[in-house]
Design a protein around this motif. Structure first.
Motif, PDB file in Angstrom:
ATOM      1  N   UNK A 179      -1.909   1.715 -13.672  1.00  0.00           N
ATOM      2  CA  UNK A 179      -2.539   1.553 -14.978  1.00  0.00           C
ATOM      3  C   UNK A 179      -2.266   2.762 -15.873  1.00  0.00           C
ATOM      4  N   UNK A 180      -2.209   3.958 -15.299  1.00  0.00           N
ATOM      5  CA  UNK A 180      -1.917   5.148 -16.093  1.00  0.00           C
ATOM      6  C   UNK A 180      -0.505   5.077 -16.671  1.00  0.00           C
ATOM      7  N   UNK A 181       0.421   4.502 -15.906  1.00  0.00           N
ATOM      8  CA  UNK A 181       1.784   4.329 -16.407  1.00  0.00           C
ATOM      9  C   UNK A 181       1.799   3.341 -17.572  1.00  0.00           C
ATOM     10  N   UNK A 182       1.006   2.273 -17.461  1.00  0.00           N
ATOM     11  CA  UNK A 182       0.894   1.308 -18.560  1.00  0.00           C
ATOM     12  C   UNK A 182       0.377   2.001 -19.815  1.00  0.00           C
ATOM     13  N   UNK A 183      -0.672   2.804 -19.668  1.00  0.00           N
ATOM     14  CA  UNK A 183      -1.232   3.506 -20.829  1.00  0.00           C
ATOM     15  C   UNK A 183      -0.204   4.452 -21.441  1.00  0.00           C
ATOM     16  N   UNK A 184       0.585   5.108 -20.606  1.00  0.00           N
ATOM     17  CA  UNK A 184       1.632   6.000 -21.116  1.00  0.00           C
ATOM     18  C   UNK A 184       2.698   5.213 -21.877  1.00  0.00           C
ATOM     19  N   UNK A 185       3.092   4.058 -21.321  1.00  0.00           N
ATOM     20  CA  UNK A 185       4.084   3.222 -21.989  1.00  0.00           C
ATOM     21  C   UNK A 185       3.569   2.782 -23.366  1.00  0.00           C
ATOM     22  N   UNK A 186       2.318   2.340 -23.402  1.00  0.00           N
ATOM     23  CA  UNK A 186       1.744   1.856 -24.663  1.00  0.00           C
ATOM     24  C   UNK A 186       1.630   2.998 -25.670  1.00  0.00           C
ATOM     25  N   UNK A 187       1.175   4.156 -25.225  1.00  0.00           N
ATOM     26  CA  UNK A 187       1.041   5.314 -26.112  1.00  0.00           C
ATOM     27  C   UNK A 187       2.394   5.712 -26.700  1.00  0.00           C
ATOM     28  N   UNK A 188       3.413   5.807 -25.844  1.00  0.00           N
ATOM     29  CA  UNK A 188       4.739   6.207 -26.317  1.00  0.00           C
ATOM     30  C   UNK A 188       5.358   5.144 -27.215  1.00  0.00           C
ATOM     31  N   UNK A 189       5.129   3.882 -26.889  1.00  0.00           N
ATOM     32  CA  UNK A 189       5.654   2.802 -27.729  1.00  0.00           C
ATOM     33  C   UNK A 189       5.009   2.840 -29.104  1.00  0.00           C
TER      34      UNK A 189
END
Length: 213
Positions: A179-189
């Protein structure tokens, strides 16, 4: 007399499946029940096509992918683990197929005339557009263009989390990451999209920053 009994039996089974949960349908699929697949297709097609369309930007191609996805669901029915969310398992199959289509499309585009593609993109950009005149199709085209430089994971995470409104845990299951990776992906996107929006469409940058569009 045999045929009416068969028709009645099939209708009765369909009524039973109409109240079944997604897990119950997939459990029936594992027992090779084709009627359960019919009900699953009726239940999931609309949302699945909508999600895949956001990735591919082509409705006919999205419908093709959705059909193939249900075929894969049937072919891999014995591999389904009841501990998994049915929705995310099906989404994972569909999004992987969509990614394959995008990769194939990019490969074809690389072989095309780069100057022709550049002129087409420039011609599609119309300056001095009013916000009221911006149609939904234009919004999708703008997002598709701005998201071209995102990684596949960033793009999918953003679409599934921010557009389709799935939870971080659901997106994590689909993308097979934490889930932390998902949040990072969304933040960077989101960060990259905002930067590119300011550069290419400054007239809409303020609206996006306020969260209005």
């Amino acid at each position: 007399m045999t045929v009416p009994r068969l028709i009645y039996s099939r209708d009765r089974d369909r009524n039973r499946f109409a109240d079944a949960t997604d897990r119950e349908l997939l459990r029936a699929l594992k027992e090779d029940d084709e009627l359960a697949l019919d009900v699953l297709v009726e239940r999931k097609t609309r949302s699945l096509v909508k999600t895949v369309h956001r990735i591919l930007q082509d409705e006919e191609e999205a419908r093709d992918v959705a059909q193939v996805a249900f075929l894969r669901v049937w072919e891999n029915r014995q591999k389904y683990d009841p501990r998994w969310s049915p929705n995310t398992w099906i989404y994972r199959i569909a999004t992987n197929l969509a990614i394959d289509r995008v990769r194939a499309r990019k490969s074809r585009e690389k072989k095309a005339d780069p100057y022709r593609l550049h002129l087409t993109q420039v011609g599609n950009r119309r300056p001095e557009r009013g916000l009221a005149a911006l149609q939904q199709k234009e919004v999708q085209q703008i997002f598709h263009r701005l998201a071209a430089d995102l990684t596949e994971k960033q793009r999918l995470a953003f679409l599934l989390r921010e557009v389709e409104d799935l939870t971080s845990s659901e997106v994590a299951e689909i993308l097979e990451c934490s889930e932390s990776t998902v949040r990072n992906h969304v933040f960077n996107a989101r960060k990259q999209l905002q930067v590119k929006l300011r550069e290419e469409y400054p007239e809409y940058a303020g609206v996006a920053d306020r969260g209005d569009g």
